[in-house]
Design a protein around this motif. Structure first.
Motif, short mmCIF file in Angstrom:
data_model
loop_
_atom_site.label_atom_id
_atom_site.label_comp_id
_atom_site.label_asym_id
_atom_site.label_seq_id
_atom_site.Cartn_x
_atom_site.Cartn_y
_atom_site.Cartn_z
N UNK A 1 0.83 -1.21 0.00
CA UNK A 1 0.00 0.00 0.00
C UNK A 1 0.86 1.26 0.00
N UNK A 2 1.96 1.23 0.73
CA UNK A 2 2.84 2.40 0.80
C UNK A 2 3.50 2.71 -0.55
N UNK A 3 3.82 1.66 -1.32
CA UNK A 3 4.53 1.88 -2.58
C UNK A 3 3.63 1.79 -3.81
N UNK A 4 2.35 1.47 -3.61
CA UNK A 4 1.38 1.50 -4.71
C UNK A 4 1.34 0.26 -5.59
N UNK A 5 1.55 -0.92 -4.97
CA UNK A 5 1.44 -2.18 -5.72
C UNK A 5 0.59 -3.15 -4.90
N UNK A 6 0.42 -4.37 -5.41
CA UNK A 6 -0.36 -5.37 -4.68
C UNK A 6 0.55 -6.15 -3.72
N UNK A 7 -0.08 -6.80 -2.77
CA UNK A 7 0.66 -7.67 -1.84
C UNK A 7 1.38 -8.76 -2.61
N UNK A 8 0.74 -9.27 -3.66
CA UNK A 8 1.34 -10.33 -4.46
C UNK A 8 2.64 -9.86 -5.11
N UNK A 9 2.68 -8.60 -5.55
CA UNK A 9 3.89 -8.06 -6.16
C UNK A 9 5.04 -8.06 -5.16
N UNK A 10 4.76 -7.65 -3.93
CA UNK A 10 5.80 -7.66 -2.90
C UNK A 10 6.29 -9.09 -2.67
N UNK A 11 5.38 -10.04 -2.61
CA UNK A 11 5.76 -11.44 -2.44
C UNK A 11 6.64 -11.95 -3.58
N UNK A 12 6.29 -11.59 -4.80
CA UNK A 12 7.09 -12.01 -5.96
C UNK A 12 8.48 -11.37 -5.93
N UNK A 13 8.56 -10.12 -5.52
CA UNK A 13 9.87 -9.46 -5.41
C UNK A 13 10.70 -10.15 -4.36
N UNK A 14 10.11 -10.42 -3.20
CA UNK A 14 10.85 -11.06 -2.10
C UNK A 14 11.39 -12.43 -2.51
N UNK A 15 10.63 -13.18 -3.29
CA UNK A 15 11.06 -14.51 -3.73
C UNK A 15 12.02 -14.45 -4.91
N UNK A 16 12.19 -13.27 -5.51
CA UNK A 16 13.06 -13.15 -6.67
C UNK A 16 12.39 -13.53 -7.97
N UNK A 17 11.06 -13.64 -7.96
CA UNK A 17 10.31 -14.00 -9.15
C UNK A 17 9.94 -12.79 -10.01
N UNK A 18 10.20 -11.59 -9.52
CA UNK A 18 9.84 -10.37 -10.23
C UNK A 18 10.90 -9.32 -9.97
N UNK B 1 11.58 -5.47 -10.00
CA UNK B 1 10.80 -4.23 -10.03
C UNK B 1 11.41 -3.19 -10.97
N UNK B 2 10.57 -2.28 -11.40
CA UNK B 2 11.03 -1.15 -12.21
C UNK B 2 11.94 -0.27 -11.37
N UNK B 3 12.62 0.64 -12.03
CA UNK B 3 13.46 1.59 -11.31
C UNK B 3 12.60 2.43 -10.36
N UNK B 4 11.46 2.88 -10.84
CA UNK B 4 10.59 3.72 -10.01
C UNK B 4 10.13 2.96 -8.76
N UNK B 5 9.72 1.71 -8.93
CA UNK B 5 9.29 0.91 -7.78
C UNK B 5 10.46 0.63 -6.85
N UNK B 6 11.62 0.37 -7.40
CA UNK B 6 12.82 0.15 -6.58
C UNK B 6 13.12 1.38 -5.72
N UNK B 7 12.99 2.55 -6.30
CA UNK B 7 13.23 3.80 -5.56
C UNK B 7 12.20 3.99 -4.45
N UNK B 8 10.92 3.68 -4.74
CA UNK B 8 9.89 3.81 -3.72
C UNK B 8 10.12 2.83 -2.57
#
Length: 72
Positions: free
Chosen positions: A22-39, A41-48
């Motif tokens: 919610x703080x960075x403007x994505x879904x919970x699933x997106x955070x989970x995928x990033x944490x597992x290394x399955x996604x 993130x864009x530069x903008x999302x990385x900065x947020x």
């Protein structure tokens, strides 16, 4: 492969996946995928993410095989 410390730092700040999402403007699933290394993130999302986790982007994300001694 892009490696990261999102899960570790999210926990250190006491954020749930949903709260960080919610703080960075994505879904919970997106955070989970990033944490597992399955996604990767864009530069903008990385900065947020780095802003909300109070860390520099290059300390939050790095390429596998890079020297990580400087990262931690």
């Amino acid at each position: 492969m892009l490696r990261n410390r999102v899960k570790e730092l999210r926990a250190r700040h006491g954020f749930s996946q949903t709260e960080l999402a919610n703080r960075v403007g994505v879904t919970r699933q997106t955070i989970g995928f990033i944490e597992k290394g399955d996604f990767s993130p864009s530069i903008a999302l990385s900065l947020r993410l780095a802003k909300h986790l109070e860390i520099k982007v290059d300390q939050l994300f790095w390429l596998e095989g890079e020297d990580t001694d400087e990262i931690k």
